[in-house]
Design a protein around this motif. Sequence first.
Motif, PDB file in Angstrom:
ATOM      1  N   PRO A 141     -18.328   9.312   8.167  1.00 22.32           N
ATOM      2  CA  PRO A 141     -18.930   9.978   9.575  1.00 22.32           C
ATOM      3  C   PRO A 141     -17.455   9.913  11.332  1.00 22.32           C
ATOM      4  O   PRO A 141     -17.373  11.269  11.427  1.00 22.32           O
ATOM      5  CB  PRO A 141     -20.081   9.498  10.125  1.00 22.32           C
ATOM      6  N   ILE A 142     -16.688   8.589  10.976  1.00 23.94           N
ATOM      7  CA  ILE A 142     -15.670   9.027  12.895  1.00 23.94           C
ATOM      8  C   ILE A 142     -14.898  10.054  11.505  1.00 23.94           C
ATOM      9  O   ILE A 142     -14.250  10.791  12.914  1.00 23.94           O
ATOM     10  CB  ILE A 142     -15.952   7.751  12.754  1.00 23.94           C
ATOM     11  N   GLU A 143     -14.243  10.004  10.558  1.00 22.31           N
ATOM     12  CA  GLU A 143     -13.192  10.575  10.285  1.00 22.31           C
ATOM     13  C   GLU A 143     -13.236  11.833  10.490  1.00 22.31           C
ATOM     14  O   GLU A 143     -12.199  12.891  10.858  1.00 22.31           O
ATOM     15  CB  GLU A 143     -13.294  10.629   8.884  1.00 22.31           C
ATOM     16  N   ARG A 144     -14.630  12.360  10.699  1.00 23.37           N
ATOM     17  CA  ARG A 144     -14.615  14.153  11.313  1.00 23.37           C
ATOM     18  C   ARG A 144     -14.136  14.022  12.832  1.00 23.37           C
ATOM     19  O   ARG A 144     -13.127  15.578  12.633  1.00 23.37           O
ATOM     20  CB  ARG A 144     -16.202  14.352  11.860  1.00 23.37           C
ATOM     21  N   LYS A 145     -14.214  13.837  13.597  1.00 27.13           N
ATOM     22  CA  LYS A 145     -13.652  12.745  14.701  1.00 27.13           C
ATOM     23  C   LYS A 145     -12.076  13.132  15.317  1.00 27.13           C
ATOM     24  O   LYS A 145     -11.584  13.806  15.298  1.00 27.13           O
ATOM     25  CB  LYS A 145     -14.231  12.511  15.842  1.00 27.13           C
ATOM     26  N   LEU A 146     -11.467  12.215  14.172  1.00 27.23           N
ATOM     27  CA  LEU A 146     -10.612  10.889  14.402  1.00 27.23           C
ATOM     28  C   LEU A 146      -9.578  11.600  13.631  1.00 27.23           C
ATOM     29  O   LEU A 146      -8.350  11.861  12.991  1.00 27.23           O
ATOM     30  CB  LEU A 146     -10.507  10.093  13.739  1.00 27.23           C
ATOM     31  N   GLU A 147      -9.316  12.244  11.994  1.00 25.89           N
ATOM     32  CA  GLU A 147      -8.762  13.084  11.153  1.00 25.89           C
ATOM     33  C   GLU A 147      -7.392  12.227  10.760  1.00 25.89           C
ATOM     34  O   GLU A 147      -6.294  12.651   9.991  1.00 25.89           O
ATOM     35  CB  GLU A 147      -8.250  14.069  11.551  1.00 25.89           C
ATOM     36  N   ILE A 148      -8.282  10.247  10.496  1.00 24.83           N
ATOM     37  CA  ILE A 148      -6.333   9.939  10.525  1.00 24.83           C
ATOM     38  C   ILE A 148      -6.387  10.566   8.546  1.00 24.83           C
ATOM     39  O   ILE A 148      -5.381  10.759   8.186  1.00 24.83           O
ATOM     40  CB  ILE A 148      -7.406   8.829  10.265  1.00 24.83           C
ATOM     41  N   THR A 149      -7.483  10.329   8.160  1.00 22.64           N
ATOM     42  CA  THR A 149      -7.023  10.872   6.312  1.00 22.64           C
ATOM     43  C   THR A 149      -6.471  11.955   5.834  1.00 22.64           C
ATOM     44  O   THR A 149      -5.750  12.364   5.556  1.00 22.64           O
ATOM     45  CB  THR A 149      -8.715  10.862   5.815  1.00 22.64           C
ATOM     46  N   ARG A 150      -7.439  13.018   6.881  1.00 24.00           N
ATOM     47  CA  ARG A 150      -6.488  14.234   7.017  1.00 24.00           C
ATOM     48  C   ARG A 150      -4.932  14.394   7.046  1.00 24.00           C
ATOM     49  O   ARG A 150      -3.880  15.214   6.761  1.00 24.00           O
ATOM     50  CB  ARG A 150      -7.028  15.453   7.996  1.00 24.00           C
ATOM     51  N   SER A 151      -4.623  13.548   8.431  1.00 20.73           N
ATOM     52  CA  SER A 151      -3.461  13.842   8.629  1.00 20.73           C
ATOM     53  C   SER A 151      -2.492  12.614   7.626  1.00 20.73           C
ATOM     54  O   SER A 151      -1.017  12.684   7.505  1.00 20.73           O
ATOM     55  CB  SER A 151      -3.247  12.767   9.877  1.00 20.73           C
ATOM     56  N   MET A 152      -2.810  11.857   6.915  1.00 21.25           N
ATOM     57  CA  MET A 152      -2.309  10.840   5.730  1.00 21.25           C
ATOM     58  C   MET A 152      -1.619  11.936   4.477  1.00 21.25           C
ATOM     59  O   MET A 152      -0.879  12.008   3.954  1.00 21.25           O
ATOM     60  CB  MET A 152      -3.241   9.793   5.540  1.00 21.25           C
ATOM     61  N   LEU A 153      -3.292  12.598   4.241  1.00 21.48           N
ATOM     62  CA  LEU A 153      -2.726  13.824   3.374  1.00 21.48           C
ATOM     63  C   LEU A 153      -1.442  14.803   3.755  1.00 21.48           C
ATOM     64  O   LEU A 153      -0.475  15.166   2.286  1.00 21.48           O
ATOM     65  CB  LEU A 153      -4.629  14.868   3.249  1.00 21.48           C
ATOM     66  N   GLN A 154      -1.866  15.393   4.440  1.00 23.11           N
ATOM     67  CA  GLN A 154      -0.377  16.037   5.573  1.00 23.11           C
ATOM     68  C   GLN A 154       0.748  15.532   4.952  1.00 23.11           C
ATOM     69  O   GLN A 154       1.824  16.278   4.313  1.00 23.11           O
ATOM     70  CB  GLN A 154      -0.916  16.506   7.045  1.00 23.11           C
ATOM     71  N   VAL A 155       0.949  14.034   4.964  1.00 22.53           N
ATOM     72  CA  VAL A 155       2.044  13.317   4.654  1.00 22.53           C
ATOM     73  C   VAL A 155       2.513  13.279   3.249  1.00 22.53           C
ATOM     74  O   VAL A 155       3.638  13.572   2.639  1.00 22.53           O
ATOM     75  CB  VAL A 155       1.975  12.042   5.195  1.00 22.53           C
ATOM     76  N   LEU A 156       1.376  13.038   2.341  1.00 19.59           N
ATOM     77  CA  LEU A 156       1.552  13.243   1.220  1.00 19.59           C
ATOM     78  C   LEU A 156       1.283  14.487   0.755  1.00 19.59           C
ATOM     79  O   LEU A 156       2.393  14.561  -0.284  1.00 19.59           O
ATOM     80  CB  LEU A 156      -0.152  12.363   0.089  1.00 19.59           C
ATOM     81  N   LEU A 157       1.274  15.587   1.117  1.00 13.25           N
ATOM     82  CA  LEU A 157       1.952  17.027   0.403  1.00 13.25           C
ATOM     83  C   LEU A 157       3.237  16.843   1.144  1.00 13.25           C
ATOM     84  O   LEU A 157       4.349  17.896   0.343  1.00 13.25           O
ATOM     85  CB  LEU A 157       1.059  17.558   1.388  1.00 13.25           C
ATOM     86  N   LYS A 158       3.724  16.763   2.573  1.00 15.70           N
ATOM     87  CA  LYS A 158       4.805  16.689   2.904  1.00 15.70           C
ATOM     88  C   LYS A 158       5.694  16.476   1.566  1.00 15.70           C
ATOM     89  O   LYS A 158       6.831  17.120   1.611  1.00 15.70           O
ATOM     90  CB  LYS A 158       5.190  15.936   4.019  1.00 15.70           C
ATOM     91  N   TYR A 159       5.139  15.119   1.221  1.00 14.46           N
ATOM     92  CA  TYR A 159       6.578  14.643   0.124  1.00 14.46           C
ATOM     93  C   TYR A 159       7.056  14.894  -1.188  1.00 14.46           C
ATOM     94  O   TYR A 159       6.946  13.840  -2.271  1.00 14.46           O
ATOM     95  CB  TYR A 159       7.087  12.816   0.645  1.00 14.46           C
ATOM     96  N   LYS A 160       5.242  15.756  -1.564  1.00 14.85           N
ATOM     97  CA  LYS A 160       4.842  16.114  -3.312  1.00 14.85           C
ATOM     98  C   LYS A 160       4.604  14.206  -3.235  1.00 14.85           C
ATOM     99  O   LYS A 160       5.000  14.395  -4.982  1.00 14.85           O
ATOM    100  CB  LYS A 160       5.650  16.970  -3.431  1.00 14.85           C
ATOM    101  N   HIS A 161       3.799  13.796  -3.273  1.00 16.54           N
ATOM    102  CA  HIS A 161       3.270  12.252  -4.057  1.00 16.54           C
ATOM    103  C   HIS A 161       2.118  12.289  -4.038  1.00 16.54           C
ATOM    104  O   HIS A 161       1.374  12.479  -3.282  1.00 16.54           O
ATOM    105  CB  HIS A 161       3.977  11.231  -2.467  1.00 16.54           C
ATOM    106  N   PRO A 162       1.700  11.917  -5.212  1.00 22.00           N
ATOM    107  CA  PRO A 162       0.119  11.639  -5.802  1.00 22.00           C
ATOM    108  C   PRO A 162      -0.614  10.943  -5.116  1.00 22.00           C
ATOM    109  O   PRO A 162       0.318  10.022  -4.873  1.00 22.00           O
ATOM    110  CB  PRO A 162       0.449  11.602  -7.077  1.00 22.00           C
ATOM    111  N   VAL A 163      -2.132  11.117  -5.313  1.00 15.88           N
ATOM    112  CA  VAL A 163      -2.649  10.574  -4.766  1.00 15.88           C
ATOM    113  C   VAL A 163      -4.691  10.311  -5.463  1.00 15.88           C
ATOM    114  O   VAL A 163      -4.119  11.699  -6.167  1.00 15.88           O
ATOM    115  CB  VAL A 163      -3.013  10.726  -3.619  1.00 15.88           C
ATOM    116  N   SER A 164      -5.095   9.106  -5.244  1.00 13.60           N
ATOM    117  CA  SER A 164      -6.395   9.966  -5.293  1.00 13.60           C
ATOM    118  C   SER A 164      -7.299   9.287  -4.279  1.00 13.60           C
ATOM    119  O   SER A 164      -7.061   8.528  -4.039  1.00 13.60           O
ATOM    120  CB  SER A 164      -7.077   8.354  -6.777  1.00 13.60           C
TER     121      SER A 164
END
Length: 358
Positions: A141-164
Motif C-alpha cells: 500500500p505505501i508504494e502508492r504514495k512513495l512511488e519507489i518501485t516506479r522510480s526503479m522501473l524508470q531506471v531499468l527502462l532508461k538502460y533497457k535492463h530486464p526485470v521480473s
Amino acid sequence: MKKQDFIKGRGAQKQVQNRFLQHSHVVEDEYLNYAHIEGEPAQSNRTQYIEIFPKSILNKVTSTDIGMAYSMNPYQGCEHGCIYCYARNSHEYYGYDAGLDFEKKILFKQNSAELLEKKITSRNWKAENIMFSGNTDCYQPIERKLEITRSMLQVLLKYKHPVSIITKNSLVLRDLDILKKMAALNLVHVAISITSLSEDTRRLLEPRTSSIKQRLKTLETLSKNGIPVNVMMAPIIPGLNNHEVFNMVETVSTLGAKSVAYTMVRLNGTIGEVFTDWVQKTLPDRASKIINQIKEVHGGSLNDSRFGVRMKGEGKIAEQVALQFRLAKKKYLAEVCMPPLNYDLFDKSLGDAQMKLF
C-alpha cells in the motif's frame, strides 16, 4: 477467542519473541483492536513507516530453488499481512518480530532508484535476472504514495535492463505505461500471486491484499496490453486450498496467463508459531488437520530448508498436488509459454547519451 481480541485487518494475531533478542517488551492489551476512546481506533494498530538508508539494493540469490540471480526489495516488512509469508523471519534482523511487527513497522528505502542506477552502470555489471519482491511486495500500500518501485522501473527502462516482478497488488497497473514500453522490448515478466479463488479465504490469509476479483482483472489487463504474466499459486496449504488447482489454472488461462507455478507452504523459524496461533484462532475446527497435513509434506515438521525439496514438499499430498498441476497445465496452458527476457539491449552508456540531450 473473544471478538474484541481479534485484530481486524491483520494476519498475525500476536507478537512473538525475536530469536536474536534475549528480552522482549510487551505492553498489556497493546494490540487489541477495540477502541480505547469511543469513536477512535486503537492507536497501536496503525502502521508505522520508517525510512532506512541501505548502501546497496541488489541481493545476490544463492538458492538453487529460485530462478533469479538477484532480488531487490524497496520495502522491508509488508502491510499485506499474509500469515504464511516466509519473509517474516527477515524482520528479526532489524530488531523487530515476525508477527505483528512485520505488518505494522514498514521500513522503506527512498534511495533505491539511486542505488540501482549506480549498480547497473558500474564497470563490471552485466545484465542478469533481477526480481522485484524477492522478499516483500514492491507494490504494497505505501508504494502508492512513495512511488519507489516506479522510480526503479524508470531506471531499468532508461538502460533497457530486464526485470521480473511478483506482486499481489493491483497497484502494478499504475505503472502500465512503463511496463508496456518494457514488454515491447521483452524486458519484463510479471507474476501475479493468487493463493485462492475464494474471497473468504483471501480475507483470512492475506487481509490487506487486493481482492481476488481485482487480481484477476489485473492479470487480464496486463495480458491484453502485451505484458507476459505468470500466475503463482503460492503457497499451496494442504487442507485449505489444495483442492483449487484445476479451477485456478482454468480460470487464469482464460484471462491470458502464459504460465502457472506453485510452491508448497513451509513455516520456517518463528513463522510456525505465528501461523499455528493464527490457524487455531481463525479456523479452530480445521486447525489440527491443516497443521498435520503441512507436517506430512515436510517429513513430519513445519520447517523445511532442504534445497530441491522444500519448495514442493514430498509424500502423497505433495505428489497429488504436483500431478494436478501437470494435468491442468497440459489441458489449459499447453499452447502458451512465457517469452524469454532480452538481455542484449542493456546499455549502461544510455544514461550519458540522454544527459547530452540537455
